[in-house]
Design an enzyme around this catalytic site. Structure first.
Site, PDB file in Angstrom:
ATOM      1  N   THR A   4       0.785  -1.053  -0.022  1.00 35.38           N
ATOM      2  CA  THR A   4      -0.122  -0.463   0.064  1.00 35.38           C
ATOM      3  C   THR A   4       0.602   0.908  -0.108  1.00 35.38           C
ATOM      4  OG1 THR A   4      -0.605   0.390   2.516  1.00 35.38           O
ATOM      5  CG2 THR A   4      -1.901  -1.423   1.488  1.00 35.38           C
ATOM      6  N   THR A  15      -1.561  -2.765  19.618  1.00 36.65           N
ATOM      7  CA  THR A  15      -0.691  -1.537  19.722  1.00 36.65           C
ATOM      8  C   THR A  15      -2.061  -1.474  21.301  1.00 36.65           C
ATOM      9  OG1 THR A  15      -1.780   0.845  19.659  1.00 36.65           O
ATOM     10  CG2 THR A  15      -2.677  -0.848  18.941  1.00 36.65           C
ATOM     11  N   ASP A  16      -0.648  -0.230  22.052  1.00 38.67           N
ATOM     12  CA  ASP A  16      -1.570  -0.267  23.649  1.00 38.67           C
ATOM     13  C   ASP A  16      -2.895   0.959  23.402  1.00 38.67           C
ATOM     14  OD1 ASP A  16      -0.354   2.731  22.176  1.00 38.67           O
ATOM     15  OD2 ASP A  16       0.829   2.926  23.622  1.00 38.67           O
ATOM     16  N   GLU A  17      -2.932   1.674  21.844  1.00 39.97           N
ATOM     17  CA  GLU A  17      -4.110   2.555  21.550  1.00 39.97           C
ATOM     18  C   GLU A  17      -4.759   1.718  22.276  1.00 39.97           C
ATOM     19  OE1 GLU A  17      -3.519   5.318  18.187  1.00 39.97           O
ATOM     20  OE2 GLU A  17      -1.778   4.515  18.645  1.00 39.97           O
ATOM     21  N   TYR A  23      -9.221   2.983  13.799  1.00 35.82           N
ATOM     22  CA  TYR A  23      -8.090   2.843  13.510  1.00 35.82           C
ATOM     23  C   TYR A  23      -7.543   2.033  15.202  1.00 35.82           C
ATOM     24  CZ  TYR A  23      -2.656   0.937  15.488  1.00 35.82           C
ATOM     25  OH  TYR A  23      -1.707   0.859  15.104  1.00 35.82           O
ATOM     26  N   LYS A  62      -8.234  -2.313  15.712  1.00 36.22           N
ATOM     27  CA  LYS A  62      -7.299  -2.916  16.560  1.00 36.22           C
ATOM     28  C   LYS A  62      -7.462  -4.312  17.464  1.00 36.22           C
ATOM     29  CE  LYS A  62      -2.728  -3.238  15.589  1.00 36.22           C
ATOM     30  NZ  LYS A  62      -2.901  -4.032  14.248  1.00 36.22           N
ATOM     31  N   ASN A  75       4.200   3.435  20.885  1.00 36.83           N
ATOM     32  CA  ASN A  75       4.620   4.174  20.322  1.00 36.83           C
ATOM     33  C   ASN A  75       6.095   3.856  19.741  1.00 36.83           C
ATOM     34  OD1 ASN A  75       2.045   5.759  20.587  1.00 36.83           O
ATOM     35  ND2 ASN A  75       2.529   7.261  18.905  1.00 36.83           N
ATOM     36  N   ASP A  89      -7.277  20.469  16.294  1.00 40.28           N
ATOM     37  CA  ASP A  89      -7.047  19.605  16.853  1.00 40.28           C
ATOM     38  C   ASP A  89      -7.231  18.041  16.879  1.00 40.28           C
ATOM     39  OD1 ASP A  89      -5.178  17.886  19.428  1.00 40.28           O
ATOM     40  OD2 ASP A  89      -6.782  18.593  21.188  1.00 40.28           O
TER      41      ASP A  89
HETATM   42  P1  NAD Z   1       3.326   0.650   8.767  1.00 34.73           P
HETATM   43  O1  NAD Z   1       1.901   1.568   7.893  1.00 34.73           O
HETATM   44  O2  NAD Z   1       4.462   1.360   7.892  1.00 34.73           O
HETATM   45  O3  NAD Z   1       3.674  -0.905   7.374  1.00 34.73           O
HETATM   46  C1  NAD Z   1       2.055  -1.148   7.017  1.00 34.73           C
HETATM   47  C2  NAD Z   1       2.279  -2.088   6.378  1.00 34.73           C
HETATM   48  O4  NAD Z   1       1.098  -3.351   5.821  1.00 34.73           O
HETATM   49  C3  NAD Z   1       2.536  -1.416   4.531  1.00 34.73           C
HETATM   50  O5  NAD Z   1       3.563  -2.643   3.901  1.00 34.73           O
HETATM   51  C4  NAD Z   1       1.830  -1.925   4.291  1.00 34.73           C
HETATM   52  O6  NAD Z   1       1.899  -2.351   2.379  1.00 34.73           O
HETATM   53  C5  NAD Z   1       1.234  -3.511   4.447  1.00 34.73           C
HETATM   54  N1  NAD Z   1      -0.214  -4.031   4.256  1.00 34.73           N
HETATM   55  C6  NAD Z   1      -0.851  -2.587   4.510  1.00 34.73           C
HETATM   56  N2  NAD Z   1      -2.396  -3.368   3.519  1.00 34.73           N
HETATM   57  C7  NAD Z   1      -2.225  -4.724   3.974  1.00 34.73           C
HETATM   58  C8  NAD Z   1      -2.792  -5.883   3.516  1.00 34.73           C
HETATM   59  N3  NAD Z   1      -4.442  -5.629   3.233  1.00 34.73           N
HETATM   60  N4  NAD Z   1      -2.125  -7.232   2.753  1.00 34.73           N
HETATM   61  C9  NAD Z   1      -1.067  -7.220   3.214  1.00 34.73           C
HETATM   62  N5  NAD Z   1      -0.129  -6.039   3.751  1.00 34.73           N
HETATM   63  C10 NAD Z   1      -1.475  -4.467   4.450  1.00 34.73           C
HETATM   64  O7  NAD Z   1       2.412   0.076  10.351  1.00 34.73           O
HETATM   65  P2  NAD Z   1       3.368  -0.233  11.293  1.00 34.73           P
HETATM   66  O8  NAD Z   1       3.747   1.339  11.793  1.00 34.73           O
HETATM   67  O9  NAD Z   1       4.855  -0.618  10.367  1.00 34.73           O
HETATM   68  O10 NAD Z   1       3.373  -0.931  12.158  1.00 34.73           O
HETATM   69  C11 NAD Z   1       2.656  -2.210  11.546  1.00 34.73           C
HETATM   70  C12 NAD Z   1       2.320  -2.975  12.817  1.00 34.73           C
HETATM   71  O11 NAD Z   1       2.777  -2.324  14.158  1.00 34.73           O
HETATM   72  C13 NAD Z   1       0.063  -2.280  13.080  1.00 34.73           C
HETATM   73  O12 NAD Z   1       0.162  -3.176  13.204  1.00 34.73           O
HETATM   74  C14 NAD Z   1       0.564  -1.679  13.728  1.00 34.73           C
HETATM   75  O13 NAD Z   1      -1.022  -1.376  14.359  1.00 34.73           O
HETATM   76  C15 NAD Z   1       1.748  -1.949  14.711  1.00 34.73           C
HETATM   77  N6  NAD Z   1       2.427  -1.018  15.979  1.00 34.73           N
HETATM   78  C16 NAD Z   1       2.209   0.298  15.654  1.00 34.73           C
HETATM   79  C17 NAD Z   1       2.613   1.269  16.174  1.00 34.73           C
HETATM   80  C18 NAD Z   1       3.429   2.383  15.548  1.00 34.73           C
HETATM   81  O14 NAD Z   1       3.835   2.468  16.370  1.00 34.73           O
HETATM   82  N7  NAD Z   1       4.282   2.034  14.580  1.00 34.73           N
HETATM   83  C19 NAD Z   1       2.762   0.949  17.695  1.00 34.73           C
HETATM   84  C20 NAD Z   1       2.279  -0.151  17.820  1.00 34.73           C
HETATM   85  C21 NAD Z   1       1.316  -1.319  17.574  1.00 34.73           C
HETATM   86  P1  TYD Z   2       1.180   9.489  15.255  1.00 33.78           P
HETATM   87  O1  TYD Z   2       2.629   9.851  14.990  1.00 33.78           O
HETATM   88  O2  TYD Z   2       0.164   9.578  14.536  1.00 33.78           O
HETATM   89  O3  TYD Z   2       0.817   8.225  16.565  1.00 33.78           O
HETATM   90  P2  TYD Z   2      -0.866   7.769  17.304  1.00 33.78           P
HETATM   91  O4  TYD Z   2      -1.703   8.856  17.173  1.00 33.78           O
HETATM   92  O5  TYD Z   2      -0.645   7.009  17.330  1.00 33.78           O
HETATM   93  O6  TYD Z   2      -0.125   8.001  18.976  1.00 33.78           O
HETATM   94  O7  TYD Z   2       0.794  10.711  16.253  1.00 33.78           O
HETATM   95  C1  TYD Z   2       1.349  11.179  17.580  1.00 33.78           C
HETATM   96  C2  TYD Z   2       1.239  12.289  18.291  1.00 33.78           C
HETATM   97  O8  TYD Z   2       1.542  13.835  17.255  1.00 33.78           O
HETATM   98  C3  TYD Z   2      -0.648  12.102  19.126  1.00 33.78           C
HETATM   99  O9  TYD Z   2      -0.770  12.870  19.913  1.00 33.78           O
HETATM  100  C4  TYD Z   2      -0.341  13.545  17.668  1.00 33.78           C
HETATM  101  C5  TYD Z   2       0.525  14.750  17.256  1.00 33.78           C
HETATM  102  N1  TYD Z   2       0.789  14.619  16.232  1.00 33.78           N
HETATM  103  C6  TYD Z   2       1.057  16.186  16.264  1.00 33.78           C
HETATM  104  O10 TYD Z   2       0.629  16.962  16.694  1.00 33.78           O
HETATM  105  N2  TYD Z   2       1.527  16.733  14.613  1.00 33.78           N
HETATM  106  C7  TYD Z   2       1.314  15.679  13.650  1.00 33.78           C
HETATM  107  O11 TYD Z   2       1.356  16.174  12.754  1.00 33.78           O
HETATM  108  C8  TYD Z   2       0.967  14.580  13.497  1.00 33.78           C
HETATM  109  C9  TYD Z   2       1.414  13.623  13.256  1.00 33.78           C
HETATM  110  C10 TYD Z   2       1.004  14.029  14.934  1.00 33.78           C
END
Ligand code: NAD
Ligand code: TYD
Length: 339
Positions: free
Chosen positions: A36, A125-127, A153, A157, A182, A275
């Protein structure tokens, strides 16, 4: 062992693939990703040099495709990172979050039931726990905290988590779930706060801070998340949930100011914008279960992980410039234009 890593062309999945290829060179890693907007094969360019690594393009919600693949590949372990992962996008377009995060996860679970698996690990996720008040620093999310989601989101999850646990209880499927705070580090798509601050500050562009900037997130360097998942898939107990976090709580303003100071850029770049709808106030993880039961400990603090992350983005400009000069321009205008 043959490990299927879904979503491995995204941020955390790719870091996990590199971690596994280095730590367990005996294991075979198959990355399954639909590529994606968030998936990027450039991120995996080094992995393609490793003969233990292969890539398959496909959608985790495509039942026929997934069943054919699982019958053919006979995976030992599936680690499901694939997801739509950005809260802001879930607010403007929730539907794809249901399809990928819920239908995709249940499709994988069904394929695991049909063809057998030693472990299905769901990266959550913790969310899913919702948020904590800003004035109660004594409160943390534990694995017993009730699910209480805020955004489309986190709701998707949490739904997936419930299906994963239901497949364990009902069918005896060997599953584990991790709920991490995060993440930040190399290869994070610049829609998320930290890479967004880095690329904008580097280009002397305004930094959009939602609301007052007082919301708190608990930041973990991505490699520490990878080491935790590695421990869980090998030593974790079937049916268990593990929280992952390193007690690095920061307000968004603290994060922005830290990055600006590392880059030696002025705080006048900070711009307060409207916000986020339903904006969660505070996330904070209690990681005592994974620390005591599996012996996990993070190696990085915010103070050590953040300079490394900024350095990576400065040394890999090409990686993020390719992104921000493409379709991303429309995304930024849609999300931030006139905000
Ligand atoms: P990301 O958005 O960077 O990557 C997601 C990947 O999934 C992409 O490579 C995308 O192409 C692939 N994808 C999306 N839809 C798909 C589908 N239908 N079939 C196959 N592949 C598909 O996400 P990330 O930040 O690397 O997060 C990975 C996982 O960790 C997620 O499940 C997210 O909920 C979880 N997570 C993320 C964070 C964070 O801070 N980023 C924290 C806790 C948990
Ligand atoms: P984000 O990286 O989107 O992670 P999550 O919403 O999953 O915690 O955002 C982290 C925090 O930063 C969240 O409180 C929203 C805030 N934020 C901004 O203030 N400005 C921005 O442009 C973005 C993307 C996030």
């Amino acid at each position: 062992m043959k490990i299927c890593v879904t979503g491995g062309a995204g941020f955390i999945g790719a870091n996990f693939i590199y971690y596994e290829l280095e730590k367990h060179c005996e294991d075979e890693i198959v990355c399954l990703d639909n590529l994606t907007y968030a998936g990027n094969l450039e991120t995996l360019s080094e992995a393609f040099n490793n003969e233990k690594f292969s890539f398959i393009k496909g959608d985790i919600a495509d039942r026929t495709f997934i069943f054919d693949l699982f019958e053919k590949e006979q995976f030992d372990i599936v680690v499901n990172f694939a997801a739509e992962s950005h809260v802001d996008r879930s607010i403007t377009d929730p539907e794809v979050f249901v399809r990928t995060n819920v239908v995709g996860t249940t499709t994988l679970l069904d394929a695991c039931r049909a063809y057998g698996i030693n472990r299905f690990h769901q990266v959550s996720t913790d969310e899913v726990y919702g948020d904590l008040p800003l004035d109660r620093k004594d409160l943390f999310f534990t694995e017993q905290t009730p699910l209480h989601t805020s955004s489309p989101y986190s709701s998707a999850k949490a739904s997936a988590d419930l299906f994963v646990l239901a497949y364990h209880r009902t069918y005896g499927l060997p599953v584990t779930i991790s709920r991490c705070s995060n993440n930040y580090g190399p290869y994070q798509f610049p829609e998320k706060l930290i890479p967004l601050i880095i690329y904008r500050a580097t280009n002397d562009l305004s930094i959009p801070v939602y609301g007052t900037g007082e919301n708190v997130r608990d930041w973990l360097y991505v490699e520490d998340h990878c080491s935790a998942i590695d421990l869980i898939i090998r030593n974790g107990k079937d049916g268990e949930v593990y929280n992952i976090g390193g007690h690095n709580e920061k307000t968004n303003l603290e994060v922005v100011k830290t990055v600006l100071s590392i880059l030696d850029k002025p705080e006048s770049l900070i711009t307060y914008v409207t916000d986020r709808k339903g904006h969660d106030l505070r996330y904070a993880i209690d990681p005592v279960k994974i620390e005591t039961e599996l012996g996990w400990k993070p190696e990085y603090s915010f103070e050590t992980g953040m300079p490394l992350t900024v350095k990576w983005y400065l040394e890999n400009r090409c990686w993020w410039e390719n992104i921000i000069n493409g379709e991303y321009k429309n995304y930024y205008e849609k999300m931030y234009g006139g905000r």
